[in-house]
Scaffold this motif. Structure first.
Motif, PDB file in Angstrom:
ATOM      1  N   ASP A   1      25.680 -27.574  58.405  1.00 35.47           N
ATOM      2  CA  ASP A   1      25.870 -29.021  58.326  1.00 35.47           C
ATOM      3  C   ASP A   1      25.083 -29.587  57.144  1.00 35.47           C
ATOM      4  O   ASP A   1      24.171 -28.959  56.618  1.00 35.47           O
ATOM      5  CB  ASP A   1      25.490 -29.720  59.634  1.00 35.47           C
ATOM      6  CG  ASP A   1      24.023 -29.579  59.965  1.00 35.47           C
ATOM      7  OD1 ASP A   1      23.202 -30.227  59.290  1.00 35.47           O
ATOM      8  OD2 ASP A   1      23.699 -28.831  60.907  1.00 35.47           O
TER       9      ASP A   1
ATOM     10  N   SER B   1      22.884 -31.801  56.880  1.00 37.91           N
ATOM     11  CA  SER B   1      21.454 -32.103  57.003  1.00 37.91           C
ATOM     12  C   SER B   1      20.598 -30.960  56.472  1.00 37.91           C
ATOM     13  O   SER B   1      19.452 -31.160  56.101  1.00 37.91           O
ATOM     14  CB  SER B   1      21.083 -32.359  58.467  1.00 37.91           C
ATOM     15  OG  SER B   1      21.076 -31.142  59.200  1.00 37.91           O
ATOM     16  N   CYS B   2      21.170 -29.769  56.448  1.00 37.37           N
ATOM     17  CA  CYS B   2      20.481 -28.565  55.978  1.00 37.37           C
ATOM     18  C   CYS B   2      19.216 -28.279  56.786  1.00 37.37           C
ATOM     19  O   CYS B   2      18.298 -27.610  56.310  1.00 37.37           O
ATOM     20  CB  CYS B   2      20.160 -28.642  54.496  1.00 37.37           C
ATOM     21  SG  CYS B   2      21.632 -28.672  53.441  1.00 37.37           S
ATOM     22  N   ALA B   3      19.157 -28.803  58.015  1.00 35.54           N
ATOM     23  CA  ALA B   3      17.971 -28.631  58.854  1.00 35.54           C
ATOM     24  C   ALA B   3      17.774 -27.179  59.286  1.00 35.54           C
ATOM     25  O   ALA B   3      16.647 -26.717  59.424  1.00 35.54           O
ATOM     26  CB  ALA B   3      18.054 -29.537  60.077  1.00 35.54           C
TER      27      ALA B   3
ATOM     28  N   SER C   1      23.774 -23.841  55.068  1.00 38.05           N
ATOM     29  CA  SER C   1      23.661 -24.444  56.389  1.00 38.05           C
ATOM     30  C   SER C   1      25.055 -24.821  56.874  1.00 38.05           C
ATOM     31  O   SER C   1      25.954 -25.062  56.071  1.00 38.05           O
ATOM     32  CB  SER C   1      22.771 -25.695  56.338  1.00 38.05           C
ATOM     33  OG  SER C   1      22.622 -26.253  57.628  1.00 38.05           O
TER      34      SER C   1
ATOM     35  N   CYS D   1      22.383 -25.593  50.195  1.00 37.59           N
ATOM     36  CA  CYS D   1      21.254 -26.506  50.397  1.00 37.59           C
ATOM     37  C   CYS D   1      20.159 -26.197  49.392  1.00 37.59           C
ATOM     38  O   CYS D   1      19.550 -25.120  49.441  1.00 37.59           O
ATOM     39  CB  CYS D   1      20.713 -26.370  51.812  1.00 37.59           C
ATOM     40  SG  CYS D   1      21.961 -26.706  53.079  1.00 37.59           S
TER      41      CYS D   1
END
Length: 186
Positions: A100, A102-104, A98, A149
């Protein structure tokens, strides 16, 4: 009285922790504090709270020390990390990248590969070592970064982000002296 209200509030905290996916060990720590009296340095609570059966749970154990590598243009570098399970149920996991922490949202990061990229760590089993290859065969000289992640069935920590940095060094092709100093064969 107030003691009955405090006992109900303590039990509500325990029940909320269970509903939020805390594992049995974490919930038991709360209960121990509420039920300890003055033992263990706790401040005199003896509320007789009960711990709901939350069943077995997986607990992911990943070192988040940043991964780093350096390679010349056209070459590769290797590093690794481990995925462990300190819980009481099998841990299933997979890894992607990812942009960022947050690995969203998964990223397309063609210069990094993981082997294995998913797996299961049984309760009490040895950690799984994940080999990480940083590939500069299609990259220009420079600095690159992403996050590895690790997603899992750990209800409390469903994703763990590991920073990754990759430095690609320029390769200088010195063709002036490729065939000796004079350009001849003799």
């Amino acid at each position: 009285g107030s003691n009955t209200t405090q006992m109900a509030a303590a039990q509500a905290v325990i029940n909320a922790a269970a509903a939020l996916g805390y594992n049995a060990t974490q919930i038991q720590a709360f209960a121990d504090a509420y039920n300890s009296g003055n033992a263990g340095g706790h401040a005199g609570c003896t509320y007789a709270v009960t711990v709901p059966d939350v069943g077995d749970s997986a607990v992911v154990d990943v070192d988040t020390t940043p991964l780093a590598g350096t390679a010349d243009e056209g070459a590769t570098a290797s590093t690794s990390f481990t995925v462990g399970n300190t819980g009481t149920a099998d841990l299933t996991w997979n890894v992607d990248t990812s942009d960022d922490a947050s690995c969203a949202a998964a990223a397309t990061t063609p210069w990094i590969t993981f082997a294995p990229s998913s797996g299961t760590v049984a309760t009490g089993a040895a950690d799984t070592t994940v080999s990480v290859t940083l590939d500069a065969t299609a990259l220009a000289a420079g600095s690159y970064s992403t996050f590895a992640c690790v997603h899992s069935n750990d209800a409390t920590t469903p994703v763990v982000a590991i920073p990754v940095s990759f430095t690609v060094n320029a390769v200088v092709d010195d063709v002036i002296f490729a065939d000796d100093f004079d350009g001849g064969a003799g």
